[in-house]
Design an enzyme around this catalytic site. Structure first.
Site: not given
Ligand code: NAD
Length: 470
Positions: A224, A258
């Site tokens: 997602e 998102c």
């Molecule tokens: P985040 O920084 O919380 O990361 C998401 C998860 O990935 C966390 O649990 C984190 O611990 C893990 N993570 C981070 N780096 C990692 C790595 N190198 N290896 C393994 N795991 C790792 O969130 P984010 O990525 O900043 O979220 C924002 C993005 O998510 C935006 O692009 C947003 O559009 C998207 N998003 C999508 C949805 C959806 O439902 N489609 C919902 C919310 C956010």
């Protein structure tokens, strides 16, 4: 890599408790304890009790992490999860029933069914912007389908992560649902294990890391992800209404959604009028000084605050633009005179900054969208059905609301997920149950008759018979 992603790579990954945790869950899954309808319903109820009894703690944690107003916290975190689990609760018995399908002539006589079986031990990795919903909503699907699960809430929302780690084991069956807190090293360690499904929400760079790790064990993934969700505004619309809805959808959770409209493509004949009305809508919603409004959230942390502040550097600000790092505040901001190669158009904004781009026609808006990766959501405000249909047929997106913003996500009868760069797989409602289930093909044959035509030695007559059947 875009700045939004702020991805760190693990330097040191401890062995940690991941292997024994997964072993324990697998052992429990194999006892069959999570399969009965009664266990699943009990666990869904437990999620409901957690949400209702701990509502105040949840509000406090979301306020600490994101300055989330209670109404937004209830609507987009607690309420939506309660609705999802009530729907699952109501429908679960029928979803679990083997589905009778037709049987082709070659297998006759016989009866064919699709059985939904649980996948096993699943990993749910959440993002920080809706930090509770993004682990609990998938968990509803995982449990409804009879699985065990590990929740890995986002470390970027530490108060909600701690709340989930504290209360989930107290409410749910701790042998089936576990919580692992942590960031990159802990998630990397989890991803080394063999899972039966990985459900990840977050950015696309980490999405690729997750998919690569899962590929080693042929583990299916749901990703997602996000992206730049456009909002197209045609000339013949009620501009007051469009402005209000766009401002609401954009500045909810301070733009950290998102499916928030990332940018607006508006017909040049109504550009100025729409911008003026959006400025008025901001004032109507948040007052003259939005920093004082109890209804306006905060940026999640200093890194994201700095990232968003950089985007404002060379921008033509119509309204907003004020920032206050000590309060993690960025004003609801509208930008104009934005071109496709402006820095604000190079990455998902994921904050309260809304660029407005003027276009000469709906067709040029469609071209603009199609020159970029497929978005998670696309919105179109247009009065004529023909225009709405042209946009639908001319573009691709995870989902679309016509004449409003992101309400399609709350329709649990609709699948929620991306396409192309915005993700793969979907969930919500029945789709969640399906995502976490294996569809097992089952053909039941009677012992008799047992026609000899199938078996060797073959003959011209048997070949003719097979040709007629197939
Ligand atoms: P985040 O920084 O919380 O990361 C998401 C998860 O990935 C966390 O649990 C984190 O611990 C893990 N993570 C981070 N780096 C990692 C790595 N190198 N290896 C393994 N795991 C790792 O969130 P984010 O990525 O900043 O979220 C924002 C993005 O998510 C935006 O692009 C947003 O559009 C998207 N998003 C999508 C949805 C959806 O439902 N489609 C919902 C919310 C956010």
């Amino acid at each position: 890599m875009s700045e939004l992603q702020l991805v760190s790579t693990p330097t040191e990954v401890p062995e940690g408790p991941a292997p024994s945790l997964v072993r324990a869950l697998r052992g429990y899954f194999e006892t069959g304890a999570t399969r009965p309808l009664s266990w699943r319903l009990g666990q869904l109820d437990a999620i409901g009790h957690f949400l209702m009894e701990r509502e105040e703690d949840i509000f406090a944690a979301l306020a600490a992490d994101l300055g989330k107003p209670a109404t937004e916290a209830f609507g987009a975190e607690i309420g939506v999860t309660l609705t999802e689990l009530r729907l699952s609760r109501k429908k679960l018995r029928s979803w679990m029933k083997p589905e009778r399908v037709g049987t082709s002539a070659v297998a006759m006589p016989g009866r064919s069914h699709i059985y939904r079986e649980p996948l096993g031990v699943t990993l749910i990795i959440g993002a920080w912007n809706y930090p509770l919903q993004l682990v609990l909503l998938p968990l509803v699907g995982a449990i409804a389908a009879g699985n065990c699960a590990v929740l890995k809430p986002s470390e970027v929302a530490p108060n909600v992560s701690a709340l989930v780690a504290k209360w989930v084991p107290k409410y749910l069956d701790p042998k089936a649902v576990k919580v692992v807190e942590g960031g990159v090293p802990e998630t990397t360690a989890l991803l080394r294990e063999k899972w039966d499904h990985v459900f990840y929400t977050g950015n696309g760079t980490v999405g690729r890391i997750v998919m690569q790790a899962a590929a080693k064990n042929l583990t299916p993934v749901t990703l997602e992800l996000g992206g730049k969700s456009p909002c197209i505004v045609d000339e013949n619309v009620d501009l007051d209404l469009a402005a209000k809805r766009i401002v609401y959808g954009k500045f909810f959770n301070a733009g950290q959604t998102c499916v928030a409209p990332d940018y607006v493509l508006v017909h040049d004949r109504v550009h100025d009028a729409l911008v003026n009305r959006m400025v008025s809508a901001i004032r109507e919603f948040y007052g003259d000084d939005p920093q004082q409004s109890p209804d306006y959230a905060r940026i999640v942390n200093e890194r994201h605050h700095a990232r968003l502040t950089r985007l404002l550097a060379d921008a033509d600000v119509v309204t907003g633009g004020e920032t206050d790092l000590s309060d993690r505040y960025i004003a609801p901001t509208i930008l104009r005179n934005v071109s496709g190669d402006h820095s604000v158009m190079q990455e998902e904004i994921f904050g309260p900054i809304l660029p407005v781009i003027s276009v000469p026609s709906v067709e040029s808006a469609i071209r603009f969208v199609n020159e970029r990766p497929k978005p998670l959501a696309l919105y179109v405000f247009a009065r004529e059905k023909d225009t709405q249909d042209r946009v639908l047929a001319g573009t691709s997106a995870g989902g679309t609301t016509i004449n409003h913003i992101w309400l399609h996500v709350g329709v649990l009868q609709l699948p929620f997920g991306g396409v192309g760069d915005s993700g793969m797989g979907a969930y919500h409602g029945h789709r969640s149950f399906e995502t976490f289930s294996h569809r097992r093909a089952v053909l039941k044959k009677p012992l008799l008759p047992d026609p000899p035509m199938l078996f060797p030695p073959y003959s011209a007559r048997k070949l003719r018979w097979i040709k007629r059947l197939l």
